[in-house]
Design an enzyme around this catalytic site. Sequence first.
Site, PDB file in Angstrom:
ATOM      1  N   PHE A  11     -34.749 -11.518  12.590  1.00 17.91           N
ATOM      2  CA  PHE A  11     -33.756 -12.235  13.387  1.00 17.91           C
ATOM      3  C   PHE A  11     -34.230 -12.329  14.830  1.00 17.91           C
ATOM      4  CE2 PHE A  11     -29.907 -12.543  16.023  1.00 17.91           C
ATOM      5  CZ  PHE A  11     -29.320 -13.650  15.439  1.00 17.91           C
ATOM      6  N   GLU A  88     -41.741  -4.999  20.783  1.00 10.09           N
ATOM      7  CA  GLU A  88     -40.349  -4.697  21.118  1.00 10.09           C
ATOM      8  C   GLU A  88     -40.082  -3.232  21.469  1.00 10.09           C
ATOM      9  OE1 GLU A  88     -38.228  -7.176  21.497  1.00 10.09           O
ATOM     10  OE2 GLU A  88     -39.630  -8.661  20.717  1.00 10.09           O
TER      11      GLU A  88
END
Length: 183
Positions: A11, A88
């Site tokens: 996502f 991330e």
Amino acid sequence: MTVDMNEFWVFGYGSLMWNPGFEFEERQAAHLFGFRRALCVRSWVHRGTEERPGLVLGLDRGGSCRGVAFRVALESREAVVDYLRERELVTHVYKERTLPATLGNGRRVTTLAYICDRAHHQFAGSLSVEEAAVTISSAIGKSGHNMDYVRNTLTHLRDMGIRDHWLEDVGRAAENLYAGAHA
């Protein structure tokens, strides 16, 4: 929640929408519930430095978020997860989670997503439009100017028909500050 081992979805709600950095087989609009897109993470690497942090998006609790889901070939799963963790989890301000999302066609899938850690010292919380704009208009990190990050995100949200009024207000205010500083 059961994870469908026959598919792997990621996502994206910020820069992953316009710069995923990995190959995928399918890209669809997706809606995630329980988390909202928020400009709530102080960026010390990609869009700022520790001395002059930028601001980037995180998934924060509450509400919902429209974004993009990418279906990745199963044989690429491990490489994509490794890449995303390197990208991330640099300072561990994000937590890796598997969360259900609804695709544009109504199908529900399990996605890999990165939510912000509210206890992390880089969590910015709720900022005013002015505070966010001042930060964005001057911060630069290894991935470029913070202003470019906000511009690209707003462009892609508009292209998808997604309105984020607060982020749009921040973008306008930051553009004015940026233009004034570079006049």
